[in-house]
Design an enzyme around this catalytic site. Structure first.
Site, PDB file in Angstrom:
ATOM      1  N   GLU A 131       2.429  -9.122   1.438  1.00  0.00           N
ATOM      2  CA  GLU A 131       2.623  -7.736   1.889  1.00  0.00           C
ATOM      3  C   GLU A 131       1.290  -7.222   2.404  1.00  0.00           C
ATOM      4  O   GLU A 131       0.270  -7.354   1.734  1.00  0.00           O
ATOM      5  CB  GLU A 131       3.104  -6.871   0.713  1.00  0.00           C
ATOM      6  CG  GLU A 131       3.129  -5.389   1.027  1.00  0.00           C
ATOM      7  CD  GLU A 131       3.596  -4.515  -0.152  1.00  0.00           C
ATOM      8  OE1 GLU A 131       4.335  -5.001  -1.033  1.00  0.00           O
ATOM      9  OE2 GLU A 131       3.205  -3.335  -0.172  1.00  0.00           O
ATOM     10  N   GLU A 136      -1.228   3.863   4.166  1.00  0.00           N
ATOM     11  CA  GLU A 136      -0.519   4.292   2.959  1.00  0.00           C
ATOM     12  C   GLU A 136      -1.348   5.384   2.299  1.00  0.00           C
ATOM     13  O   GLU A 136      -2.567   5.266   2.177  1.00  0.00           O
ATOM     14  CB  GLU A 136      -0.342   3.110   1.999  1.00  0.00           C
ATOM     15  CG  GLU A 136       0.560   3.436   0.828  1.00  0.00           C
ATOM     16  CD  GLU A 136       0.831   2.239  -0.068  1.00  0.00           C
ATOM     17  OE1 GLU A 136       0.051   1.286  -0.057  1.00  0.00           O
ATOM     18  OE2 GLU A 136       1.847   2.282  -0.799  1.00  0.00           O
TER      19      GLU A 136
END
Ligand SMILES: *[C@@H]1O[C@H](CO)[C@@H](O)[C@H](O)[C@H]1NC(C)=O
Ligand SMILES: *[C@@H]1O[C@H](CO)[C@@H](O)[C@H](O)[C@H]1NC(C)=O
Ligand SMILES: *[C@@H]1O[C@H](CO)[C@@H](O)[C@H](O)[C@H]1NC(C)=O
Length: 318
Positions: A131, A136
């Protein structure tokens, strides 16, 4: 003469090594062709209800016109505390990508208490497919954090050529999801405009990610930053990452075999609400946010008017 032309040739070919050709230019309504809407529950326990494409378009949670694509959380409904979470959207690309460059040109990112937006890539059976979190942030606070999450056996060196900063204990440099509560090996960006109201107040910005088998790197430039590379600004048919300068975050393969820890990835864009990170009681309180996260989200739809992404484009180069 002979040796001079040999030198020129070898410089040219090393520059060509990092030149990529555009394979996709995703703009406006093109997002509907390139992405699927995903409605599974948020595995990180968000106070969120991901809706399907018909619901998103009917309720204007996604909106496309010209060169604009907007993806937002509902900002109109007071929620039943015993009912479903706040409506929002999660989209996943139809195509998958291995070595590539992706450039995300965003005019606006979601901000506000309870928001947890993400632009990221994953694939295969998590965490074995790897990932890469490109953008974010939670509660509209702080700067961006780029992070890898992997299966065991992928660690980062403490010293790397990047403008962001990473904590340096062995656990914090371990990308393994089973270490350190799945914190991953994150790098916090130095640029204040990489997140929150400062991102939006400077007209947005470009996030760019390059994945090779030698390194995964993330760059950020605000739209107000005159140093953005001309090929990024132009969004043209080629980009040369060699000329992009020191990345904000880089994850080299020195003690991480990228080719085996990362499978073909989808691009994912999602906006969750509260949950394990944004809604963590101490994180939420330290963001200066009122009440509890879930209670605030249930009762204050008007606080979500700025909880939206606005994309100018996503360009993919291979
Ligand atoms: C839908 O959202 C777009 C983008 O935010 C906005 O311009 C438009 O006015 C909205 N439409 C309606 C019907 O609310
Ligand atoms: C890192 O990647 C390069 C380029 O693919 C490769 O030649 C090298 O063997 C890799 N090194 C490690 C330690 O995996
Ligand atoms: C997006 O999805 C990932 C994985 O399902 C999850 O960990 C994360 O909390 C979600 N983030 C957002 C912003 O929805």
């Amino acid at each position: 003469m002979r040796s001079a032309s040999f030198l020129a040739l070898s410089f040219a070919s090393s520059a060509l090594g990092a030149t990529y050709q555009m394979s996709e230019n995703i703009v406006g309504a093109g997002f509907y062709n390139s992405f699927n809407f995903e409605t599974a529950p948020d595995p990180t326990h968000g106070r969120v209800n991901y809706v399907d494409q018909a619901t998103a378009t009917n309720t204007n949670l996604t909106f496309a016109a010209g060169n604009t694509f907007v993806l937002r959380a509902d900002h109109k409904t007071v929620l039943d505390p015993n009912g479903a979470g706040r409506n929002s959207v999660r989209i996943s690309s139809k195509n998958t990508y291995t070595t590539h460059v992706a450039v995300f040109d965003m005019a606006h990112i979601p901000v506000g208490c309870g928001t947890w937006p993400a632009v990221w890539e994953t694939g295969g059976s998590w965490p074995y497919g790897g990932e890469t979190d490109i953008f974010e942030a939670v509660n509209g606070q702080g700067t961006n954090q780029a992070t890898l999450h992997t299966s065991p056996g992928c660690t980062m060196p403490a010293s790397r050529s990047e403008t962001g900063s990473a904590p340096t204990t062995p656990a914090q440099l371990d990308c393994d999801t089973s270490v350190n509560g799945n914190a991953g090996c994150g790098v916090t960006f130095a640029q204040g405009t990489s997140n929150g109201p400062a991102f939006n107040d400077n007209g947005g910005g470009w996030y760019a990610m390059e994945r090779t088998n030698a390194a995964i790197s993330v760059w950020f430039w605000s739209h107000s930053d005159p140093s953005v590379p001309a090929d990024v600004r132009a969004g043209g048919s080629t980009v040369s990452t060699d000329a992009w300068g020191v990345p904000s975050a880089t994850f080299p393969n020195t003690s991480c075999d990228i080719a085996s820890h990362f499978v073909p990835h989808n691009i994912i864009i999602n906006l969750t609400i509260c949950g394990d990170w944004a809604g963590d009681a101490s994180v939420y309180a330290s963001s200066g946010c009122p009440s509890t996260c879930n209670d605030f989200v249930n009762n204050n739809p008007g606080a979500f008017t700025d909880a939206f992404f606005e994309f100018n484009s996503i360009n993919v180069y291979t």
